[in-house]
Design a protein around this motif. Structure first.
Motif, short mmCIF file in Angstrom:
data_model
loop_
_atom_site.label_atom_id
_atom_site.label_comp_id
_atom_site.label_asym_id
_atom_site.label_seq_id
_atom_site.Cartn_x
_atom_site.Cartn_y
_atom_site.Cartn_z
N ILE A 177 0.81 -1.21 0.00
CA ILE A 177 0.00 0.00 0.00
C ILE A 177 0.85 1.27 0.00
O ILE A 177 0.51 2.26 -0.66
CB ILE A 177 -0.94 0.00 1.22
N SER A 178 1.97 1.24 0.71
CA SER A 178 2.69 2.48 0.99
C SER A 178 3.99 2.66 0.21
O SER A 178 4.62 3.72 0.32
CB SER A 178 3.01 2.56 2.48
N ALA A 179 4.42 1.67 -0.59
CA ALA A 179 5.73 1.74 -1.22
C ALA A 179 5.95 3.04 -2.00
O ALA A 179 6.97 3.71 -1.84
CB ALA A 179 5.93 0.53 -2.13
N PHE A 180 4.98 3.42 -2.83
CA PHE A 180 5.13 4.61 -3.67
C PHE A 180 3.93 5.55 -3.58
O PHE A 180 3.85 6.50 -4.36
CB PHE A 180 5.35 4.22 -5.13
N THR A 181 3.03 5.30 -2.65
CA THR A 181 1.82 6.11 -2.58
C THR A 181 2.12 7.58 -2.33
O THR A 181 1.57 8.47 -3.00
CB THR A 181 0.90 5.58 -1.46
N GLN A 182 2.99 7.86 -1.39
CA GLN A 182 3.28 9.24 -1.03
C GLN A 182 3.90 10.04 -2.17
O GLN A 182 3.44 11.15 -2.47
CB GLN A 182 4.21 9.27 0.19
N PRO A 183 4.93 9.53 -2.87
CA PRO A 183 5.46 10.29 -4.00
C PRO A 183 4.43 10.51 -5.11
O PRO A 183 4.42 11.58 -5.73
CB PRO A 183 6.63 9.43 -4.49
N VAL A 184 3.58 9.52 -5.35
CA VAL A 184 2.54 9.68 -6.37
C VAL A 184 1.61 10.83 -5.99
O VAL A 184 1.26 11.68 -6.81
CB VAL A 184 1.74 8.37 -6.55
N LEU A 185 1.20 10.86 -4.72
CA LEU A 185 0.32 11.93 -4.26
C LEU A 185 0.98 13.30 -4.39
O LEU A 185 0.32 14.28 -4.72
CB LEU A 185 -0.07 11.69 -2.80
N MET A 186 2.27 13.35 -4.15
CA MET A 186 2.97 14.63 -4.21
C MET A 186 3.08 15.16 -5.62
O MET A 186 2.76 16.31 -5.90
CB MET A 186 4.38 14.49 -3.62
N GLU A 187 3.56 14.32 -6.53
CA GLU A 187 3.83 14.83 -7.87
C GLU A 187 2.58 14.89 -8.74
O GLU A 187 2.37 15.84 -9.48
CB GLU A 187 4.89 13.99 -8.57
N ARG A 188 1.75 13.87 -8.65
CA ARG A 188 0.61 13.78 -9.56
C ARG A 188 -0.65 14.47 -9.03
O ARG A 188 -1.56 14.76 -9.77
CB ARG A 188 0.30 12.31 -9.86
N ARG A 189 -0.71 14.68 -7.72
CA ARG A 189 -1.90 15.26 -7.08
C ARG A 189 -3.17 14.48 -7.46
O ARG A 189 -4.23 15.07 -7.72
CB ARG A 189 -2.06 16.72 -7.46
N VAL A 190 -3.06 13.18 -7.49
CA VAL A 190 -4.21 12.33 -7.78
C VAL A 190 -4.92 11.99 -6.48
O VAL A 190 -4.48 12.37 -5.39
CB VAL A 190 -3.74 11.03 -8.49
N ASP A 191 -6.03 11.27 -6.57
CA ASP A 191 -6.74 10.88 -5.36
C ASP A 191 -6.04 9.70 -4.70
O ASP A 191 -5.18 9.04 -5.30
CB ASP A 191 -8.19 10.51 -5.70
N LEU A 192 -6.39 9.45 -3.45
CA LEU A 192 -5.72 8.43 -2.66
C LEU A 192 -5.87 7.04 -3.27
O LEU A 192 -4.91 6.26 -3.29
CB LEU A 192 -6.27 8.44 -1.23
N ALA A 193 -7.06 6.71 -3.76
CA ALA A 193 -7.28 5.38 -4.34
C ALA A 193 -6.35 5.13 -5.52
O ALA A 193 -5.77 4.04 -5.64
CB ALA A 193 -8.74 5.23 -4.76
N THR A 194 -6.19 6.12 -6.38
CA THR A 194 -5.30 5.97 -7.53
C THR A 194 -3.87 5.74 -7.07
O THR A 194 -3.15 4.88 -7.60
CB THR A 194 -5.37 7.21 -8.43
N ALA A 195 -3.41 6.52 -6.08
CA ALA A 195 -2.05 6.39 -5.60
C ALA A 195 -1.80 5.02 -4.96
O ALA A 195 -0.77 4.38 -5.21
CB ALA A 195 -1.75 7.50 -4.60
#
Length: 264
Positions: free
Chosen positions: A181-199
């Motif tokens: 769940i957490s391996a790359f979720t945070q960087p995705v949220l930062m750069e892409r500004r997508v929703d949590l489910a997508t990240a």
């Protein structure tokens, strides 16, 4: 852009078949070591900021231990860990911002890294709450396993072994889930500004199709945490920022980003 960066052809992307998942690349087994090398370079280029975040990461477990020692009240562990799970993603966001600024050839600053949490604040908070809920669930399961131990049995290895084995298997499964769940979720949220489910789905897909290199990366993280505890939390001052910087480079290496780039 800094001379350390150049445009390179993108590696083949792997689609998940799920519309909300960002395509990701296939990794090599040695890639996690490369992330560490690049992370160490970032650490050396931003020593003061590294020390600031590293001291926070070291102070949190030390403070939890201090409270338990001072009060003898082990119930403080649960709320303390939950609080850490809530603020942990925000601390990591600051480290990712430092690597991102270095990537762009900018001079990173403390204030800029602190403001990184505002880029996708709602989903960042959601991610922290998700981790906190998972941690509470695991602690409840661990308590249940402990409660199953019959009080009339002598506490020896033979009697404890079934419960230790059960706890180890469930704990390993839970840890694996959290890693997915957490391996790359945070960087995705930062750069892409997508929703949590997508990240989250993107992170899980990236880990799933890169099982061997991501297993190596998980082992590196676990080893770093172990060293941190063995050194009385002092190791966290260096190791946690290093893992944070390396994670950003892992994200760049793994998840399709807005523009092709490579850090040499």
């Amino acid at each position: 852009m800094s001379e350390s960066f150049k445009q390179v052809p993108q590696s083949p992307m792997t689609q998940s078949g799920i519309g909300r998942v960002i395509p990701c690349k296939k990794l090599e087994a040695g890639d996690p070591v490369k992330w560490l090398v690049l992370g160490w370079r970032d650490l050396a280029r931003a020593p003061a900021l590294t020390a600031f975040y590293g001291l926070i990461f070291a102070a949190i477990p030390w403070f939890i231990t201090y409270l338990v020692t001072l009060t003898g009240w082990h119930l403080v562990i649960l709320p303390s860990i939950v609080c850490f799970m809530l603020i942990g993603p925000f601390l990591a966001a600051g480290l990712y911002d430092i690597s991102w600024e270095l990537e762009k050839g900018h001079k990173p600053s403390l204030w800029h890294s602190i403001k990184a949490v505002k880029r996708n604040a709602v989903n960042e908070w959601g991610f922290g709450i998700l981790l906190a809920v998972l941690m509470i669930f695991w602690l409840r399961v661990a308590s249940l396993i402990h409660a199953l131990y019959p009080p009339y049995l002598e506490e020896n290895l033979q009697n404890l072994l079934p419960f230790l084995a059960l706890g180890t298997v469930i704990g390993a499964g839970f840890t694996l889930l959290v890693f997915f769940i957490s391996a790359f979720t945070q960087p995705v949220l930062m750069e892409r500004r997508v929703d949590l489910a997508t990240a989250v789905l993107t992170s899980m897909h990236a880990v799933w199709i890169n099982k061997v290199p991501m297993l190596i990366w998980a082992a590196i993280i676990a080893t770093s945490v172990g060293i941190g505890f063995i050194t009385g939390f002092a190791g966290f001052i260096i190791l946690m920022p290093l893992i944070g910087y390396a994670t950003w480079h892992g994200y760049i290496d793994t998840i399709e980003v807005k523009r092709g780039r490579h850090y040499e």
